[in-house]
Design a protein around this motif. Structure first.
Motif, PDB file in Angstrom:
ATOM      1  N   LEU A 156     -24.565  15.912  -1.137  1.00 41.91           N
ATOM      2  CA  LEU A 156     -24.888  16.883  -0.095  1.00 41.91           C
ATOM      3  C   LEU A 156     -26.228  16.601   0.572  1.00 41.91           C
ATOM      4  O   LEU A 156     -26.507  17.131   1.652  1.00 41.91           O
ATOM      5  N   LEU A 157     -27.052  15.776  -0.053  1.00 40.79           N
ATOM      6  CA  LEU A 157     -28.413  15.533   0.395  1.00 40.79           C
ATOM      7  C   LEU A 157     -28.749  14.067   0.174  1.00 40.79           C
ATOM      8  O   LEU A 157     -28.345  13.476  -0.832  1.00 40.79           O
ATOM      9  N   ALA A 158     -29.507  13.505   1.107  1.00 44.13           N
ATOM     10  CA  ALA A 158     -30.036  12.152   0.944  1.00 44.13           C
ATOM     11  C   ALA A 158     -31.537  12.222   1.196  1.00 44.13           C
ATOM     12  O   ALA A 158     -32.010  13.061   1.965  1.00 44.13           O
ATOM     13  N   TYR A 159     -32.289  11.364   0.519  1.00 45.55           N
ATOM     14  CA  TYR A 159     -33.729  11.332   0.746  1.00 45.55           C
ATOM     15  C   TYR A 159     -34.256   9.933   0.498  1.00 45.55           C
ATOM     16  O   TYR A 159     -33.637   9.121  -0.178  1.00 45.55           O
ATOM     17  N   GLU A 160     -35.422   9.679   1.079  1.00 43.71           N
ATOM     18  CA  GLU A 160     -36.046   8.367   0.962  1.00 43.71           C
ATOM     19  C   GLU A 160     -36.840   8.231  -0.330  1.00 43.71           C
ATOM     20  O   GLU A 160     -36.763   7.223  -1.005  1.00 43.71           O
ATOM     21  N   ALA A 161     -37.625   9.258  -0.665  1.00 41.26           N
ATOM     22  CA  ALA A 161     -38.480   9.160  -1.847  1.00 41.26           C
ATOM     23  C   ALA A 161     -38.724  10.531  -2.455  1.00 41.26           C
ATOM     24  O   ALA A 161     -38.863  11.522  -1.743  1.00 41.26           O
ATOM     25  N   LEU A 162     -38.777  10.566  -3.774  1.00 44.24           N
ATOM     26  CA  LEU A 162     -39.166  11.758  -4.529  1.00 44.24           C
ATOM     27  C   LEU A 162     -40.478  11.427  -5.217  1.00 44.24           C
ATOM     28  O   LEU A 162     -40.531  10.524  -6.053  1.00 44.24           O
ATOM     29  N   LEU A 163     -41.530  12.101  -4.812  1.00 44.00           N
ATOM     30  CA  LEU A 163     -42.857  11.861  -5.373  1.00 44.00           C
ATOM     31  C   LEU A 163     -43.245  13.036  -6.253  1.00 44.00           C
ATOM     32  O   LEU A 163     -43.089  14.192  -5.852  1.00 44.00           O
TER      33      LEU A 163
END
Length: 102
Positions: free
Chosen positions: A65-72
């Protein structure tokens, strides 16, 4: 294929405040992306809320349901960069009935 069974039941395990805040922010930025953090979403800055935020991000991503580039994850708390709803996520999370069940 029932969206409520496929999506709504799966979302029940995630923190509803986090899901609502994430979905609202990403619906507003559609079709673009956004940087998300508990503080930016108006969630309290407690360690429990940070854990719930991370679990919600991971759960939404695992469900497609969600995409992201980076989790910091740092001293200031978690931050998700370039997060965007997938087409499936947008369709599922804009349904108020499913979001209420989340």
């Amino acid at each position: 294929m029932s969206m409520s069974v496929e999506g709504g039941d799966a979302l029940n395990a995630l923190d509803p405040r986090c899901i609502t805040a994430i979905a609202d922010a990403l619906q507003r930025s559609w079709p673009g992306s956004a940087t998300l953090s508990p503080t930016a979403l108006g969630l309290e800055a407690s360690l429990d809320r940070h854990h719930a935020f991370i679990a919600a991000i991971q759960g939404l991503c695992d469900r497609g349901l969600l995409a992201y580039e980076a989790l910091l994850i740092g001293i200031g708390g978690p931050e998700v960069r370039d997060a965007a709803l997938t087409a499936r996520g947008r369709a599922l999370l804009q349904n108020d009935m499913l979001r209420a069940a989340a």
